[in-house]
Enzyme design. Structure first.
Site, PDB file in Angstrom:
ATOM      1  CB  CYS A 122      33.498  30.684  38.491  1.00  9.74           C
ATOM      2  SG  CYS A 122      33.762  32.178  39.446  1.00  9.74           S
ATOM      3  CG  HIS A 256      31.209  28.171  40.372  1.00  8.46           C
ATOM      4  ND1 HIS A 256      32.346  28.124  41.152  1.00  8.46           N
ATOM      5  CD2 HIS A 256      30.810  29.471  40.345  1.00  8.46           C
ATOM      6  CE1 HIS A 256      32.626  29.350  41.562  1.00  8.46           C
ATOM      7  NE2 HIS A 256      31.712  30.177  41.095  1.00  8.46           N
ATOM      8  CG  ASN A 287      32.745  31.827  44.358  1.00 12.25           C
ATOM      9  OD1 ASN A 287      33.665  31.370  43.694  1.00 12.25           O
ATOM     10  ND2 ASN A 287      31.692  32.417  43.802  1.00 12.25           N
TER      11      ASN A 287
END
Ligand SMILES: CC(C)(COP(=O)(O)OP(=O)(O)OC[C@H]1O[C@@H](n2cnc3c(N)ncnc32)[C@H](O)[C@@H]1OP(=O)(O)O)[C@@H](O)C(=O)NCCC(=O)NCCS
Length: 331
Positions: A122, A256, A287
């Site tokens: 990520c 993020h 996500n």
């Protein structure tokens, strides 16, 4: 006398020239998610902020998403594709070991520039952006393309109550080029391999051959939450410090999109002024790992919530554990 080796002539500064994203077509809402796991829309929304997520639909995969986002980013930058000297793809869900996706994409996009993939989960886009900035300033490339792309729906066990509702698909891309003023601040980055097991895969790909069981992502949610809301919040403060800025100088915060509760915990400690726009695209996108920061940036710019020329703080963090962040001027 030994002949001196020439030094590449780089640009004084680098900046983001464009950003773009590709949002895959399949909408998976919490009701559909709850047909696979024992959960509820209320629990998922309250624990993560996710109402629905995007997965690849018909004709879409990790490569088509990356190509679409990259094409739009190049078009928006106005840079001829052939002048892009480096293509960096950040992903953990390209399951073809070799060659890299970047080399194939570079060819499809019309450049023979350097091309390589990076695995920083990520944090991948922010890792790639740090590299692109350095390449442009050192003269290793005049223009660099950074792509964050994930097809995590193929890497997620839809029956795992601890991860199924979280991970999603998508792509984001940005072109970095030379500038007379600085548009990308110093990177703050690092890793903690001591917590490698916090987000990992259930087995190795080669084991799948003998067992017939493919690997999936697995996560110790509590450890990740603790690390992200504590250590990463401090790292985020550092990102601002090394850029020589105060919270009041920020216009936009793009963390993020891991989990809204992590963003909330960060905000409680960062004490950003009211005027700072905070990305919350997790609600619709889920996500998207390496794609989440550029997808959120593009969404904020497209909706008018953020504007070109504003100052934004980016921070990515995830499996490794790894993290990276920088302050940028929005393209
Ligand atoms: C994943 C996460 C939402 C799980 O929440 P949690 O509160 O830690 O969950 P726990 O496993 O401790 O379980 C707490 C309770 O919720 C229940 N629960 C767990 N998963 C559930 C689900 N999917 N649906 C409904 N209930 C669930 C458990 O059974 C437990 O119930 P109990 O108290 O009656 O025993 C949370 O740990 C988290 O947000 N972690 C950060 C993860 C993240 O952002 N990762 C991305 C990094 S890139």
């Amino acid at each position: 006398m030994t002949a001196p080796i020439a030094v590449a002539a780089g640009a004084p500064f680098a900046k983001l020239l464009s950003v773009a994203s590709f949002v895959p077509s399949r909408v998976v809402d919490n009701a559909e998610m709850c047909t696979w796991i024992d959960s509820s829309d209320e629990w998922i929304q309250q624990r993560t902020g996710i109402a629905e997520r995007r997965w690849v639909g018909e004709g879409e995969d990790v490569e088509t998403m990356a190509l679409a986002a990259a094409r739009t980013a190049i078009e928006r930058s106005g840079v001829p594709a052939a002048e892009i000297g480096a293509v960096i793809v950040a992903t953990v869900s390209y399951f073809h070991q070799t060659p890299s996706m970047a080399a194939k994409l570079a060819h499809q996009l019309g450049t023979n520039g350097a091309a390589y993939d990076i695995s920083a989960a990520c944090a991948g886009f922010c890792y790639g952006l740090a590299q692109a900035e350095a390449l442009v300033r050192t003269g290793a490339a005049r223009y660099a393309l950074v792509i964050g792309v994930e097809e995590l729906s193929r890497f997620t066990d839809i029956h795992d109550r601890g991860t199924a509702f979280l991970f999603a698909d998508g792509a984001g891309a940005a072109v970095v080029g030379p500038s007379e003023t600085n548009g990308i601040g110093p990177v703050v980055w690092g890793s903690d391999g001591g917590q490698a097991e916090a987000i990992t895969q259930t087995s190795e790909w080669n084991e799948a051959v003998s067992t017939g069981e493919r690997p999936y992502l697995t996560m110790d949610g509590r450890s990740v939450f603790k690390w992200a809301s504590g250590f990463i919040t401090e790292a985020t403060k550092n990102v601002l410090d090394v850029a020589g800025l105060a919270p009041a100088d920020l216009d936009v915060f793009i963390p993020h999109q891991a989990n809204n509760r992590i963003t909330d915990a960060m905000l409680r400690h960062l004490k950003l002024p009211e005027h700072v726009v905070v990305a919350r695209t997790i609600k619709q996108f889920g996500n998207n790992s390496a794609a989440s920061v550029p997808m959120a940036m593009d969404a904020l710019l497209s909706s008018g919530e953020a504007r070109s020329g504003q100052t934004a703080l980016l921070i990515g963090f995830g499996a490794g554990l790894v993290y990276a962040g920088q302050v940028v001027t929005l393209p």
